[in-house]
Design an enzyme around this catalytic site. Structure first.
Site, PDB file in Angstrom:
ATOM      1  N   CYS A   1       9.540  31.719  12.717  1.00 57.28           N
ATOM      2  CA  CYS A   1       8.859  32.908  12.379  1.00 57.28           C
ATOM      3  C   CYS A   1       9.331  33.956  13.512  1.00 57.28           C
ATOM      4  O   CYS A   1       9.179  35.249  13.212  1.00 57.28           O
ATOM      5  CB  CYS A   1       7.234  33.098  12.555  1.00 57.28           C
ATOM      6  SG  CYS A   1       6.630  32.176  14.134  1.00 57.28           S
TER       7      CYS A   1
ATOM      8  N   GLU B   1      -0.731  35.735  10.654  1.00 55.70           N
ATOM      9  CA  GLU B   1       0.892  35.710  11.376  1.00 55.70           C
ATOM     10  C   GLU B   1       1.818  35.432  10.393  1.00 55.70           C
ATOM     11  O   GLU B   1       1.826  34.489   9.888  1.00 55.70           O
ATOM     12  CB  GLU B   1       0.831  34.695  12.462  1.00 55.70           C
ATOM     13  CG  GLU B   1       1.963  34.705  13.451  1.00 55.70           C
ATOM     14  CD  GLU B   1       3.359  33.687  12.948  1.00 55.70           C
ATOM     15  OE1 GLU B   1       4.247  34.355  12.077  1.00 55.70           O
ATOM     16  OE2 GLU B   1       3.369  32.755  13.350  1.00 55.70           O
TER      17      GLU B   1
END
Length: 676
Positions: free
Chosen positions: A297, A258
């Site tokens: 994120c 990720e």
């Protein structure tokens, strides 16, 4: 000033910083306050400890046992979260940021604990999908099962969420039955260390289930096998470097990533200024720019709005940003704290300079802003910075450069297709949000942008009061994205658990499949019940225990009475000529629910006993119509047992109705709660 020593937990022992240790500075003052890392860690001993001690201990437990451990860990961390709050201020995070990281991580443990108990078996084998009939007579069948990997999960986490980032990976790993070695980013590893200490001190986890590296991993990745997993969160550059490790490639080590994500938020063409959606859009963007100082994120990096609304968006967003108090995160008045470090501050400024090649900064001056209770120069503080890109089609940096801080860019779109194309220019993102009250807009975006995004978040006046926000990955849903976002996938409930298990196709007879999965398969051996199974307690029942009932003839009077009594006078039950014109029926037929009622009458034991409640039925199918004069009988078999607590458990019964020709007329699964 005392320098805190942030230790690693390796092979059952706490190891203090040593050779290669790095100094950690306060995000608020810039002063050194901690040291972490030790190049002399015996990484092979850590791997051996996980594989030989932690793994067997976890695999000896069932999914429900491991779920109960997660619940206990969540409760224990919740009772000690103030200590985590107090320490986490040093990362620059505010109290509201703590709720995202610390409370969010604890909540994730609770969700996985609940899903483990509700959606996974009370055993060691997870059945994936239905039985496949591979032969004409059903003596050779296929089934997919999932079992824990016999290795270790190496979790490499980012600096922005030292608690949630660990727990959102740890929860599905432990639930799967795999031990973990956690490696947090050094800049905030002291918060992770405290969380790990709290969990280990609780005594809830078996030895070897959890280890911690506060510093470099050394050559640990060179020692992994096909049974191990690497789960990474961080920059695309670091992910690429790790992915290209020859040992990982040669051994097909699972790698879940990720990474960088140019997330977008689209203002729908219907959401004009003055609508609830416009105000919601501005509020969501402002929150995502300032929460965790933009170090998320999932933060909104690209603001995509209809061209004619761009000036209004800039004006409204600038007004909201101007109300954001920047300062020492320990102050109640502070709404945005510092970035995690001075190095991170310089990195954000460098990335913002690249974005400035494509766009004009319309709000926020990093050379001139106020900070309450702290020194703007000494600490890692920055103001929110809003850019406007007038030509997004020809821009480059706004679509491929992530300034991991309070930085976002507004751009206009001509029509919805253009908006979708701009969102997809991110070449793979974790999330895109769409603020619209028009369902057709939502559908077009889902079809046009879904392939480029791991999550699409739609919000409007109907859902805004209960929605969790653009930037909130939820443990129930997958978190990840294609392309630039890493091509990985985390959480998602049981989907996340599967990353740490092996799916295996098993083939064999019904008895073999039943024995492996501990779930009775039709045509497997039946166990003749010693007494009526409804008179037997949960723990006394055996998988495969079966009774066959006597037949009951269905009369025309039964059908007519049921129709009159229930009001279900559908023509197939009441009109002979109409029923015959239906290609599915030979004439008037019995109601399906009449058959279920008769079935219950045939197999139920009426007296008080250990069956506490009928909680439902699943997978009901009617396979052959029953006419007046036909006789039905029932086979009732214990298919599966799931203990719920020390007082009762769920029994899943396989029920088959057959007629006088032994042909199936109906089949379903009955659920009851039985006293333990």
């Amino acid at each position: 000033m005392t320098i805190e020593q942030i230790s690693s937990f390796a092979a059952g022992q706490w190891i203090a910083p040593g050779s290669g240790a790095r100094t950690i500075h306060s995000a608020i003052t810039g002063a050194p306050f901690a040291s972490a890392g030790n190049d002399a860690l015996d990484v092979q001993a850590m791997l051996d400890h996980a594989r030989n001690v932690g793994g067997p201990a976890l695999r000896a437990l069932g999914f429900h046992d491991r779920a109960r451990m997660l619940k206990a860990l969540a409760a224990h961390l919740g009772a000690h979260k103030q200590a985590l709050y107090d320490l986490s201020f040093n990362t620059g995070a505010t109290q509201s940021d703590h709720l995202i990281d610390i409370d969010g991580g604890i909540g994730t443990l609770f969700v996985f604990a609940s899903k483990g108990r509700r959606e996974m078996p009370d055993g060691q084998v997870y059945v994936d999908g239905d039985v496949e009939q591979l032969s004409r007579n059903g003596t050779f069948l296929g089934q997919h099962i999932c079992t824990p990997l016999h290795g270790v999960a190496v979790h490499i986490n980012a600096f922005n969420f030292p608690v949630w980032g660990m727990l959102e990976k740890l929860a599905p790993t432990i639930l799967a039955g795999v031990p973990a070695i956690v490696k947090p980013a050094t800049n905030s590893c002291y918060v992770t260390e405290l969380a790990v200490k709290l969990m280990l001190d609780s005594g809830i986890l078996p030895d070897g289930a959890l280890q911690l590296v506060t510093g470099g991993l050394g050559d640990m990745l060179d020692r992994l096998t096909c049974q191990d997993v690497v789960s990474f969160t961080g920059s695309a550059d670091t992910a690429l470097k790790l992915r290209q490790n020859p040992h990982i490639l040669e051994n097909s080590v699972r790698f879940v990533a990720e990474q960088d994500s140019l997330n977008a938020s689209i203002l729908g063409p219907d959401a004009a200024p003055g609508t609830p959606e416009f105000d919601l859009f501005v509020k969501e963007v402002q929150r995502e720019m300032t929460a965790k100082a933009g170090q998320k994120c999932t933060a909104i990096r690209r603001i995509i709005a209809p061209e004619n609304t761009v000036p209004a968006v800039i004006e409204a967003l600038s007004a909201r940003l101007a109300k954001t108090t920047i300062g020492d995160p320990r102050l109640e008045s502070t709404r945005m704290g510092a970035l995690v470090s001075l190095d991170q501050k310089q990195d954000v400024l460098a990335k913002a300079a690249l974005i400035a090649e494509d766009a004009e900064r319309v709000y926020g001056d990093p050379e001139n802003f106020a900070v309450e209770g702290a020194d703007a120069e000494a600490g890692a503080f920055l103001p929110p910075m809003l850019f406007h890109c007038a030509d997004p089609d020809n821009a480059r940096h706004v679509h491929n450069t992530e300034a991991f801080g309070p930085v976002s860019t507004v751009m206009g779109y001509r029509d919805l297709d253009h908006a979708i194309a701009l969102a997809n220019r991110g070449e793979g993102s974790l999330v895109a949000s769409v603020i619209t009250h028009d369902p057709t807009v939502a559908r077009e975006v889902a079809l046009g942008a879904g392939a480029f995004h791991g999550r699409l978040y739609f919000n409007n006046r109907d859902s805004m009061k209960e929605s969790t926000g653009h930037g909130s990955p939820l443990p129930h849903m997958v978190h990840g994205g294609p392309g630039r976002a890493g091509g990985g996938e985390e959480m998602g409930g049981v989907r996340g658990v599967m990353h740490y298990m092996q799916r295996t196709a098993i083939q064999g007879s019904p008895d073999i499949l039943s024995a492996i999965a501990d779930v009775w398969v039709p045509e497997a051996q039946e166990i003749k019940a010693e007494a009526h199974p409804f008179t037997r307690r949960f723990h006394d029942l055996s998988i495969g225990e079966t009774i066959h009932t006597d037949p009951r003839t269905v009369s025309l009077e039964d059908i007519e009475h049921f129709a009159e009594f229930t009001g279900d006078t559908f023509y197939a039950h009441t009109d002979e000529d109409a029923a015959k014109r239906n290609p599915f029926f030979p004439g008037r037929v019995a109601h399906g629910y009449l058959l279920l009622s008769f079935a219950a009458g045939l197999f139920v034991e009426p007296n008080e006993g250990p069956v506490l409640a009928n909680t439902g039925l699943d997978n009901l199918r009617f396979m052959k119509p029953v006419s007046a004069g036909d006789a039905i009988k029932v086979r009732l078999t214990v298919k599966k047992k799931t203990r719920r607590n020390d007082e009762y458990g769920e029994v899943r019964w396989h029920v088959t109705l057959t007629d006088q020709d032994d042909e199936k007329v109906a089949e379903y699964e009955l659920l009851t709660m039985n006293a333990y």
